[in-house]
Motif scaffolding. Structure first.
Motif, mmCIF file in Angstrom:
data_model
loop_
_atom_site.group_PDB
_atom_site.id
_atom_site.type_symbol
_atom_site.label_atom_id
_atom_site.label_comp_id
_atom_site.label_asym_id
_atom_site.label_seq_id
_atom_site.Cartn_x
_atom_site.Cartn_y
_atom_site.Cartn_z
ATOM 1 N N LYS A 162 4.019 -3.780 -0.832
ATOM 2 C CA LYS A 162 3.818 -2.342 -0.698
ATOM 3 C C LYS A 162 2.581 -2.105 0.160
ATOM 4 N N PHE A 193 6.656 -9.006 7.754
ATOM 5 C CA PHE A 193 6.439 -7.843 8.617
ATOM 6 C C PHE A 193 5.079 -7.215 8.331
ATOM 7 N N GLY A 194 4.752 -7.115 7.062
ATOM 8 C CA GLY A 194 3.462 -6.544 6.697
ATOM 9 C C GLY A 194 2.308 -7.433 7.095
ATOM 10 N N LEU A 253 10.159 3.621 9.996
ATOM 11 C CA LEU A 253 9.566 3.154 8.753
ATOM 12 C C LEU A 253 8.955 4.300 7.965
ATOM 13 N N VAL A 301 5.117 2.663 1.498
ATOM 14 C CA VAL A 301 6.416 2.063 1.772
ATOM 15 C C VAL A 301 6.433 0.600 1.331
ATOM 16 N N THR A 302 7.625 0.096 1.101
ATOM 17 C CA THR A 302 7.819 -1.307 0.777
ATOM 18 C C THR A 302 8.406 -1.998 2.000
ATOM 19 N N VAL A 303 7.758 -3.064 2.444
ATOM 20 C CA VAL A 303 8.221 -3.819 3.607
ATOM 21 C C VAL A 303 8.307 -5.288 3.232
ATOM 22 N N LYS A 304 8.988 -6.047 4.069
ATOM 23 C CA LYS A 304 9.054 -7.485 3.842
ATOM 24 C C LYS A 304 7.669 -8.089 4.078
ATOM 25 N N LEU A 339 2.009 -5.268 10.670
ATOM 26 C CA LEU A 339 1.339 -4.035 10.273
ATOM 27 C C LEU A 339 -0.146 -4.221 9.968
#
Length: 148
Positions: free
Chosen positions: A2, A25-26, A12, A19-22, A30
């Protein structure tokens, strides 16, 4: 994982969204680009505080953009270029050319705010969108004329 978005990220969410991301990816995209922060308890509390500040800033920016849209709506940009047969231009008119024409009339607009799907390649009158803010779109008239 998160995360809390610090900037708008296409497909997104918007700035301030939780938000919840893999994980990859985070961790790899990000967080290093400072587009998001981890959603820890402290960061979530800080987000709640900053939401009011962000909404006030966005309201101020939107108000300024609406005011600028009213001023720009009355402006007509005239661009003169060399033309060949059938009123086709040598070269084209781009967003940068339109921004310069507006600047010569006292209206400063960033060229990235001018939405031109493709460059103008013929003489005539065109209606061009200016996206001054996420919610504010102004339209100006651009006339491309032949040089004398």
């Amino acid at each position: 994982m998160k995360v809390i978005l610090r900037e708008d990220v296409a497909s997104l969410g918007k700035s301030g969204d939780l938000v919840t991301v893999k994980d990859g990816f985070g961790r790899n995209y990000l967080l290093p680009r400072k587009m998001a922060v981890l959603a820890t308890e402290q960061n979530v509390r800080q987000l709640e505080h900053e939401r009011s500040v962000i909404s006030a800033r966005n309201a101020k920016l939107k108000g300024a953009a609406e005011e600028q849209a009213k001023k720009i709506g009355a402006v007509k940009a005239v661009i003169r270029r060399k033309v060949g047969e059938q009123d086709k231009l040598y070269g084209s008119v781009t967003a940068l050319d339109i921004a310069e024409a507006l600047a010569s009339q006292g209206q400063t607009v960033d060229r990235r705010h001018i939405h031109l799907p493709e460059p103008i390649k013929a003489t005539g009158q065109y209606e061009v969108e200016l996206r001054l803010h996420r919610d504010v779109v102004a339209k100006i008239k651009v006339e491309v004329a032949a040089e004398a």
